[in-house]
Design a protein around this motif. Sequence first.
Motif, short mmCIF file in Angstrom:
data_model
loop_
_atom_site.label_atom_id
_atom_site.label_comp_id
_atom_site.label_asym_id
_atom_site.label_seq_id
_atom_site.Cartn_x
_atom_site.Cartn_y
_atom_site.Cartn_z
N GLU A 45 0.52 -1.24 -0.08
CA GLU A 45 -0.09 -0.07 0.09
C GLU A 45 0.86 1.28 -0.09
O GLU A 45 0.54 2.32 -0.67
CB GLU A 45 -0.79 -0.14 1.14
N ILE A 46 2.07 1.30 0.52
CA ILE A 46 2.84 2.30 0.72
C ILE A 46 3.43 2.53 -0.59
O ILE A 46 3.51 3.71 -1.10
CB ILE A 46 3.92 2.14 1.93
N VAL A 47 3.79 1.48 -1.33
CA VAL A 47 4.30 1.72 -2.62
C VAL A 47 3.36 2.62 -3.37
O VAL A 47 3.57 3.42 -4.34
CB VAL A 47 4.74 0.23 -3.25
N ILE A 58 8.45 2.99 -6.56
CA ILE A 58 9.82 1.77 -5.82
C ILE A 58 9.61 0.60 -6.55
O ILE A 58 8.69 0.24 -6.83
CB ILE A 58 9.29 1.81 -4.44
N LYS A 59 10.65 0.40 -7.43
CA LYS A 59 10.70 -0.49 -8.58
C LYS A 59 10.84 -2.08 -8.14
O LYS A 59 10.32 -2.89 -8.60
CB LYS A 59 11.62 -0.22 -9.39
N ASP A 60 11.71 -2.13 -6.93
CA ASP A 60 11.91 -3.45 -6.64
C ASP A 60 12.19 -3.58 -5.10
O ASP A 60 12.34 -2.52 -4.43
CB ASP A 60 13.16 -4.13 -7.43
N MET A 61 12.56 -4.75 -4.68
CA MET A 61 12.78 -5.15 -3.33
C MET A 61 14.01 -4.41 -2.65
O MET A 61 13.91 -4.03 -1.58
CB MET A 61 12.98 -6.72 -3.09
N THR A 66 16.01 -0.30 1.33
CA THR A 66 16.68 1.08 1.66
C THR A 66 15.54 2.12 2.22
O THR A 66 15.69 2.76 3.21
CB THR A 66 17.49 1.42 0.55
N ALA A 67 14.59 2.31 1.28
CA ALA A 67 13.72 3.37 1.48
C ALA A 67 12.85 3.03 2.68
O ALA A 67 12.35 4.02 3.22
CB ALA A 67 12.64 3.61 0.23
N ALA A 80 14.99 12.34 -3.21
CA ALA A 80 16.17 12.07 -4.25
C ALA A 80 15.62 11.46 -5.68
O ALA A 80 16.09 12.01 -6.87
CB ALA A 80 16.96 10.89 -3.96
N ARG A 81 14.45 10.74 -5.86
CA ARG A 81 13.93 10.55 -6.98
C ARG A 81 13.19 11.72 -7.70
O ARG A 81 13.19 11.82 -8.96
CB ARG A 81 12.60 9.29 -6.89
#
Length: 84
Positions: A45-47, A58-61, A66-67, A80-81
Amino acid sequence: MTTSAKLRDILVNELNLEDVTPEELTDDTALFGEGLGLDSLDAVEIVVLVQKHFGVEIKDMEEGKTAFQNIGSLASFIDARKAQ
């Protein structure tokens, strides 16, 4: 409003976190485990929320690990993105 403040608002309101207000959270508040106690469904849900509210994917695990350390790391990831 800073990214961190907006993120705290979004997390509390959109994830329907009970017994916590955005003002009680800090950048050091962990998202999972001892912190907010979120689970893997909340991570998904956060993604979606980050994409919806900030236009950041957020593309991958590995990016997620990190995030998702704490609120501050997620806010830094978003900033940053957005700067790219």
